[in-house]
Scaffold this motif. Structure first.
Motif, mmCIF file in Angstrom:
data_model
loop_
_atom_site.group_PDB
_atom_site.id
_atom_site.type_symbol
_atom_site.label_atom_id
_atom_site.label_comp_id
_atom_site.label_asym_id
_atom_site.label_seq_id
_atom_site.Cartn_x
_atom_site.Cartn_y
_atom_site.Cartn_z
ATOM 1 N N PHE A 93 29.224 37.892 38.639
ATOM 2 C CA PHE A 93 29.316 36.590 39.307
ATOM 3 C C PHE A 93 28.034 36.302 40.093
ATOM 4 O O PHE A 93 27.515 35.189 40.076
ATOM 5 N N HIS A 118 36.219 35.110 37.589
ATOM 6 C CA HIS A 118 34.924 34.964 38.246
ATOM 7 C C HIS A 118 33.773 35.199 37.273
ATOM 8 O O HIS A 118 32.795 34.464 37.270
ATOM 9 N N LEU A 161 34.203 27.215 41.277
ATOM 10 C CA LEU A 161 35.048 28.183 41.944
ATOM 11 C C LEU A 161 36.325 27.527 42.469
ATOM 12 O O LEU A 161 37.412 28.078 42.389
ATOM 13 N N PHE A 168 32.927 42.667 38.630
ATOM 14 C CA PHE A 168 32.889 41.199 38.634
ATOM 15 C C PHE A 168 31.982 40.596 39.705
ATOM 16 O O PHE A 168 31.332 39.595 39.435
ATOM 17 N N PRO A 169 31.850 41.223 40.886
ATOM 18 C CA PRO A 169 30.886 40.634 41.815
ATOM 19 C C PRO A 169 29.464 40.662 41.264
ATOM 20 O O PRO A 169 28.696 39.718 41.471
ATOM 21 N N ASP A 226 41.542 38.082 38.381
ATOM 22 C CA ASP A 226 40.554 37.720 39.397
ATOM 23 C C ASP A 226 39.154 38.018 38.871
ATOM 24 O O ASP A 226 38.240 37.182 38.969
#
Lengths: 321, 369
Positions: B98, B39, B120, B94-95, B35
């Motif tokens: 991203f 991203h 996405l 990752f956020p 995941d």
């Protein structure tokens, strides 16, 4: 720019609504996120927010309404069902939790996409706004949305305060709580439900993809500054609120800047600073301390009062200190 | 080739390519790194684009793969610093990457034809329109060639590193003592995952990458205990989900990537409930059978206890069992039927039960146990 921002926050109606909404979302997610962080459920937020997407689409499909309370209800329902799914899979099969979460987030999100594209075939263009749930657009917040966030969020925080002793036990010593006769399963359900509420309330502002960061980042930052759970929750709430207001303001600066990424970047910056520079726990202080000790050792002195344990072993929170 | 055949072929190749490394992601309990990688590769694509200003340039793939590996390294560095746990490290890294990518795209939206949504969510239906032509000859969709190459790479790497991956997955300590470097192996494997995520991301979007990497291997794990069988099953399940997902989407005119992801979930739920040994139904049935077996033993002990006593005539009546042992009539009948079948008791008349010699022995052994 900052000079113009603060007055605008009080005078400009839109900015006031947006800032208030994003700040409230940040405060709620930040304070409840502390428990997700401490209970190693950081990625549950990611899964729940993705699982909310089909709920949003279904709520719209069934009611034809785009009113926030309706969509939030749908989101909460599938988000909550998703957590039950993960619990069931972990309990009744050999599949580990991370895989169960991964299945939840990708499959529910896939179902959500199917429903959204199904809606887009329809004759009305009313579903257009549902897209903002992917990355969030604080500019779409209305006064009644903010009222919803404030009232539901207030209830959630009130419940948290009322069950403070129980949730604290849940976070640190579940077995002890069980022995004391507290129904820890129910406390767990309550806390998880509160987290689901916080997440779905934030979706409109931050979006499905990035909501998990708003749950984890303020809590991870706050954790570096204090060893007391109470202070950590309050600090995380404050940091989350700050990131929310700041990000909402940033998204008004340029055209098409989505609120979610702006808020997440601010919160991530706070985490980076906290991990590097927070007193005692900060990585930089560690370096300095180590260099000093090495110098003292080289000079032939002893090392009185030197904390000997590795930082990892100081992870434990609570107690004295 | 007709459009829908090309799309399905691409979907099948992507599904197989994702399922192969997915098996080890699931078994090593690092499923959610897929995941994170799927991203954060967006940032690599965006940055590489700023460098070469061409969306078809191979540098984009290199950049994206590099950010995938960077993600793994950052997560590990954060985790190792001891300040946050591993799950939180993933949720932090990752956020951030991203978000940076999305902001960069939003800032320069006029110049980049990179649509965050399609990145996405994937637009597999559009992939066949991007062709690969050499000297005016159409060789087919570009992503099909790329994913075909990645599939071969994954299969080759898996064959080559089979033993090492197997040992280090199931017994990391043994692997270390045998002299495999866990770090080298880990990063080699994560590079494979990144390359796969990048290639598939371009073709089908990041959410389907996660679904195909995690759900089919997890489903296969419910169905078998052998690693080689699990790999084969994962590929078969992923391919089946891709094809059925495609047709469902085609018929309903909805998102193809979403429909395929949903199908991987359908497969998992079916296996979770119906798997022969490990499914929920199988374990419920097993528990019910064990209850009947145990109750048969209880019945034998009960009859032995009252053998030759004054109240024997009452205690051995079938309808008395309901009162004494609190069995429902239906359950009592099942227990008695089974006890009769295995030769522990026999009926005397219609309402009486009597132990056979075998039943007497069993009851004595059962009491000692």
């Amino acid at each position: 720019m900052d000079g113009g921002f603060l007055p605008a926050l009080f005078t400009d109606h839109t900015l006031r609504v947006v800032g208030l909404g994003a700040g409230a979302v940040g405060a709620l997610a930040g304070s409840l996120g502390c428990f997700a962080l401490l209970r190693r459920q950081s990625l549950l937020g990611d899964a729940v927010s993705h699982a909310a997407l089909p709920g949003i689409a279904l709520a719209f499909l069934l009611t034809g309404s785009r009113a926030t309370p309706v969509l939030v209800l749908g989101a909460a329902l599938t988000g909550w069902l998703g957590t039950l799914f993960v619990m069931a899979v972990v309990r009744h099969s050999r599949i580990p939790e991370d895989s169960a979460l991964g299945i939840l987030l990708s499959v529910f999100f896939g179902v959500g996409l199917v429903l959204l594209t199904f809606l887009q075939r329809g004759p009305t263009a009313a579903q257009a706004g549902l897209d903002t749930f992917l990355f969030g657009q604080a500019a779409t917040l209305l006064v009644q949305d903010v009222i919803l966030v404030l009232s539901l969020g207030g209830v959630a925080l009130l419940l948290l305060a009322l069950s403070w002793k129980e949730v604290k036990l849940l976070a640190f010593d579940r077995e002890f709580g069980r022995v004391q006769g507290i129904p820890m399963g129910r406390v767990d359900l309550l806390l998880t439900s509160l987290l689901v509420v916080a997440i779905v309330l934030g979706l409109q502002t931050v979006g499905v993809v990035l909501m998990s960061a708003l749950v984890v980042a303020p809590a991870a930052a706050a954790r570096q500054w204090t060893d007391s759970l109470g202070r950590m929750v309050i600090l995380a709430g404050a940091l989350g609120a700050g990131a929310g207001v700041g990000g909402a303001w940033m998204s008004t600066l340029g055209d098409g800047i989505p609120t979610g990424p702006a808020i997440v970047l601010l919160a991530s910056g706070v985490v980076a600073v906290s991990i590097l520079a927070a007193p005692r726990r900060g990585v930089l202080w560690d370096r300095i301390r180590r260099r000093r000790v090495r110098a003292r050792l080289a000079a032939g002195g002893g090392t009185p009062g030197m904390p000997s344990e590795a930082p990892g072993e100081r992870e434990r929170l609570g107690g004295g200190d | 080739m007709p459009l829908h055949v090309e799309i399905q072929l691409l979907a099948v190749v992507v599904a197989a390519a994702c399922a192969l490394p997915g098996v080890f992601l699931v078994l090593r309990r690092v499923a959610l790194i897929s995941d994170a990688i799927s991203h954060s590769v967006l940032l690599g694509i965006v940055l590489a684009f700023f460098w070469v200003r061409d969306l078809t340039h191979p540098a984009l793939i290199l950049g994206a793969t590099a950010t995938g590996i960077l993600t793994v390294a950052l997560v590990e560095a954060l985790h190792r610093s001891g300040r946050v746990k591993e799950d939180a490290a993933i949720a932090l890294v990752f956020p951030a990457l991203f978000s940076l990518a999305v902001l960069l795209i939003a800032r320069y939206a006029g110049q980049i034809h990179l649509d965050v949504h399609s990145v996405l969510l994937g637009e597999i239906a559009l992939s066949p329109f991007r062709r690969w032509e050499v000297g005016g000859v159409d060789l087919g969709p570009r992503s099909l060639w790329m994913m075909g190459g990645i599939l071969i790479l994954n299969a080759g790497a898996l064959l080559l590193l089979w033993k090492e991956l197997k040992v280090s997955t199931f017994d990391p300590a043994l692997a270390a003592s045998l002299g495999f470097s866990p770090v080298v192996l880990h990063y080699a494997f994560m590079t494979l995952v990144s390359v796969t995520a990048v290639g598939a991301f371009d073709a089908v979007g990041s959410i389907l990458v996660v679904a195909l990497m995690i759900a089919p291997p997890a489903t296969a794990w419910l169905l078998t205990d052998r690693l080689s069988v699990m790999v084969g099953l994962s590929v078969a399940l992923a391919v089946a989900a891709a094809v059925t997902g495609f047709w469902a989407a085609w018929l309903l005119d909805v998102s193809i990537a979403g429909s395929m992801a949903a199908m991987t979930g359908v497969g998992f739920v079916l296996a979770f409930i119906l798997a022969p040994d490990r499914g929920v139904l199988a374990s419920l049935r097993r528990r019910a059978r064990q209850r009947v077996e145990f109750s048969g033993m209880l019945l034998a002990v009960h009859l032995l206890h009252h053998e030759g006593t004054a109240d024997e005539s009452v205690e051995t009546r079938v309808d008395h069992l309901q009162k004494h042992l609190r069995w429902s009539p239906d359950f009592a009948r099942r227990v008695i039927d089974r006890a009769e079948r295995v030769g522990w008791v026999r009926r005397e008349g219609r309402e009486r039960l009597r132990l056979t010699p075998l039943g007497r022995e069993t009851a004595k052994v059962g009491m000692i146990r």
